[in-house]
Design an enzyme around this catalytic site. Structure first.
Site, PDB file in Angstrom:
ATOM      1  N   SER A 102       0.845  -1.199   0.000  1.00  0.00           N
ATOM      2  CA  SER A 102       0.000   0.000   0.000  1.00  0.00           C
ATOM      3  C   SER A 102       0.875   1.243   0.000  1.00  0.00           C
ATOM      4  O   SER A 102       1.662   1.461   0.938  1.00  0.00           O
ATOM      5  CB  SER A 102      -0.883   0.010   1.243  1.00  0.00           C
ATOM      6  OG  SER A 102      -1.392   1.319   1.436  1.00  0.00           O
ATOM      7  N   HIS A 104      -1.458  -1.306  -4.116  1.00  0.00           N
ATOM      8  CA  HIS A 104      -2.723  -0.975  -3.448  1.00  0.00           C
ATOM      9  C   HIS A 104      -2.782   0.535  -3.192  1.00  0.00           C
ATOM     10  O   HIS A 104      -1.863   1.118  -2.623  1.00  0.00           O
ATOM     11  CB  HIS A 104      -2.776  -1.751  -2.133  1.00  0.00           C
ATOM     12  CG  HIS A 104      -4.040  -1.616  -1.355  1.00  0.00           C
ATOM     13  ND1 HIS A 104      -5.177  -2.367  -1.607  1.00  0.00           N
ATOM     14  CD2 HIS A 104      -4.360  -0.827  -0.296  1.00  0.00           C
ATOM     15  CE1 HIS A 104      -6.120  -2.057  -0.747  1.00  0.00           C
ATOM     16  NE2 HIS A 104      -5.663  -1.103   0.063  1.00  0.00           N
ATOM     17  N   ASP A 152      -4.980   3.551  -1.437  1.00  0.00           N
ATOM     18  CA  ASP A 152      -6.002   3.843  -0.425  1.00  0.00           C
ATOM     19  C   ASP A 152      -6.579   5.231  -0.647  1.00  0.00           C
ATOM     20  O   ASP A 152      -5.916   6.227  -0.397  1.00  0.00           O
ATOM     21  CB  ASP A 152      -5.387   3.739   0.971  1.00  0.00           C
ATOM     22  CG  ASP A 152      -5.124   2.302   1.351  1.00  0.00           C
ATOM     23  OD1 ASP A 152      -6.073   1.499   1.314  1.00  0.00           O
ATOM     24  OD2 ASP A 152      -3.960   1.980   1.658  1.00  0.00           O
ATOM     25  N   HIS A 211      -8.760   0.929  -3.422  1.00  0.00           N
ATOM     26  CA  HIS A 211      -9.634   0.722  -2.251  1.00  0.00           C
ATOM     27  C   HIS A 211     -10.293   2.055  -1.935  1.00  0.00           C
ATOM     28  O   HIS A 211      -9.658   2.980  -1.445  1.00  0.00           O
ATOM     29  CB  HIS A 211      -8.733   0.223  -1.101  1.00  0.00           C
ATOM     30  CG  HIS A 211      -9.415   0.090   0.221  1.00  0.00           C
ATOM     31  ND1 HIS A 211      -8.717  -0.121   1.388  1.00  0.00           N
ATOM     32  CD2 HIS A 211     -10.734   0.138   0.572  1.00  0.00           C
ATOM     33  CE1 HIS A 211      -9.568  -0.199   2.402  1.00  0.00           C
ATOM     34  NE2 HIS A 211     -10.785  -0.033   1.940  1.00  0.00           N
ATOM     35  N   MET A 251     -11.250  -5.994   6.081  1.00  0.00           N
ATOM     36  CA  MET A 251     -10.401  -5.072   6.839  1.00  0.00           C
ATOM     37  C   MET A 251      -9.952  -5.758   8.126  1.00  0.00           C
ATOM     38  O   MET A 251     -10.781  -6.280   8.879  1.00  0.00           O
ATOM     39  CB  MET A 251     -11.157  -3.781   7.189  1.00  0.00           C
ATOM     40  CG  MET A 251     -11.458  -2.866   6.011  1.00  0.00           C
ATOM     41  SD  MET A 251     -10.043  -2.446   4.956  1.00  0.00           S
ATOM     42  CE  MET A 251      -8.940  -1.614   6.109  1.00  0.00           C
ATOM     43  N   ASP A 259      -6.317  -6.450   4.783  1.00  0.00           N
ATOM     44  CA  ASP A 259      -5.724  -5.110   4.751  1.00  0.00           C
ATOM     45  C   ASP A 259      -5.660  -4.530   6.157  1.00  0.00           C
ATOM     46  O   ASP A 259      -6.695  -4.291   6.778  1.00  0.00           O
ATOM     47  CB  ASP A 259      -6.622  -4.239   3.847  1.00  0.00           C
ATOM     48  CG  ASP A 259      -6.070  -2.850   3.608  1.00  0.00           C
ATOM     49  OD1 ASP A 259      -4.992  -2.532   4.130  1.00  0.00           O
ATOM     50  OD2 ASP A 259      -6.746  -2.088   2.880  1.00  0.00           O
TER      51      ASP A 259
HETATM   52  C1  DX5 Z   1      -6.097   1.490   6.048  1.00  0.00           C
HETATM   53  C2  DX5 Z   1      -5.716   1.151   4.634  1.00  0.00           C
HETATM   54  C3  DX5 Z   1      -4.573   0.239   4.513  1.00  0.00           C
HETATM   55  C4  DX5 Z   1      -3.267   0.738   5.071  1.00  0.00           C
HETATM   56  C5  DX5 Z   1      -2.634  -0.429   5.742  1.00  0.00           C
HETATM   57  O1  DX5 Z   1      -7.307   2.192   6.032  1.00  0.00           O
HETATM   58  O2  DX5 Z   1      -6.809   0.571   3.949  1.00  0.00           O
HETATM   59  O3  DX5 Z   1      -4.394  -0.189   3.167  1.00  0.00           O
HETATM   60  O4  DX5 Z   1      -2.379   1.230   4.115  1.00  0.00           O
HETATM   61  O5  DX5 Z   1      -1.519  -0.004   6.412  1.00  0.00           O
HETATM   62  P1  DX5 Z   1      -0.660  -0.940   7.348  1.00  0.00           P
HETATM   63  O6  DX5 Z   1      -0.154  -2.063   6.522  1.00  0.00           O
HETATM   64  O7  DX5 Z   1       0.421  -0.031   7.833  1.00  0.00           O
HETATM   65  O8  DX5 Z   1      -1.567  -1.409   8.471  1.00  0.00           O
HETATM   66 ZN    ZN Z   2      -6.497  -0.343   1.881  1.00  0.00          ZN
END
Ligand code: DX5
Ligand code: ZN
Length: 217
Positions: free
Chosen positions: A7, A32, A34, A65, A136, A174
């Site tokens: 991400s 990915h 966000d 996403h 999630m 995620d």
């Molecule tokens: C959170 C996002 C994630 C985020 C995850 O709302 O959807 O994709 O980037 O980050 P990490 O891997 O640091 O938990």
């Molecule tokens: Zn995400």
């Protein structure tokens, strides 16, 4: 099948194409993105312009996403920008069947995302129509949070539901994915692993991606 989807939320965006190159060298499969609007989640990130920049920087699949209100309004912009996968939140979309058909009609693969408190079985009647179920494993909005412990049970429920419904979705997770959490999630049945801070905030981005990839392969 195990897909690693770094991400870019946690990447150094002043050097986006180089950061993408580093995860490509580490065996990343998807990138990915966000998308947060400050309404559906308490944070703002970026929109289609950045997705377009990602698309220009890689041949990997771009996984978008959407953590935004009224996603229907912006879906065409993200697909035009190069999204290969577009996922919308179950908690936001009123006419989910219509939205999923809309994403597919515009030429992208369609996913549904469920928050940690949304029961997996709520997606039963959309299951056969989606390409991706994104579970999630933290509350959406921020990188760097801890993996919520009951997530592995939820992943197993998604595997079971897929079998019962004769559905074909990939199971993506995620949030809080690291070398400490990824193996149990893999064993529970997850197939696509989004990781932000455990890759981009590490000393060696490529080595961290390689490590995660090896743990799920
Ligand atoms: C959170 C996002 C994630 C985020 C995850 O709302 O959807 O994709 O980037 O980050 P990490 O891997 O640091 O938990
Ligand atoms: Zn995400």
């Amino acid at each position: 099948m195990a897909i690693l989807a770094p991400s870019i939320l946690s990447a150094d965006l002043s050097n986006l194409s180089q950061q993408i190159r580093l995860v490509e060298m580490g065996g990343a499969d998807w990138i990915h993105c966000d998308i947060m609007d400050g309404h559906f989640v308490p944070n703002i990130t970026f929109g289609p312009i950045l997705v377009e920049a990602v698309k220009k920087s890689t041949h990997l699949s771009v996984d978008v996403h959407l953590m935004i209100e009224n996603p229907d309004k912006f879906i065409p912009d993200f697909i035009k920008a190069g999204a290969d996968y577009v996922s919308v939140h179950f908690e936001e979309v009123k006419h989910l069947n219509r939205t999923i058909n809309y994403i597919k009609a515009l030429g992208a693969k369609a996913g549904v995302v469920v928050n940690p408190s949304t029961p997996i079985h709520f997606i039963k009647d959309i299951a056969e129509y989606i390409d991706l179920l994104l579970i999630m494993t933290v509350n959406p909005g921020f990188g760097g949070q801890s993996f919520i412990p009951n997530s592995n049970r939820r992943i197993k429920e998604a595997v079971e539901l897929r079998k019962n419904m004769n559905a074909k979705y990939l199971i993506e997770i995620d949030g809080g994915i690291s070398n400490k959490t990824i193996v149990d999630a893999r064993n529970a049945g997850a197939e696509v692993f989004v990781a932000g801070s455990s890759i981009f905030h590490s000393e060696n981005i490529t080595a961290s991606a390689i490590e995660l990839k090896n743990l799920i392969s």
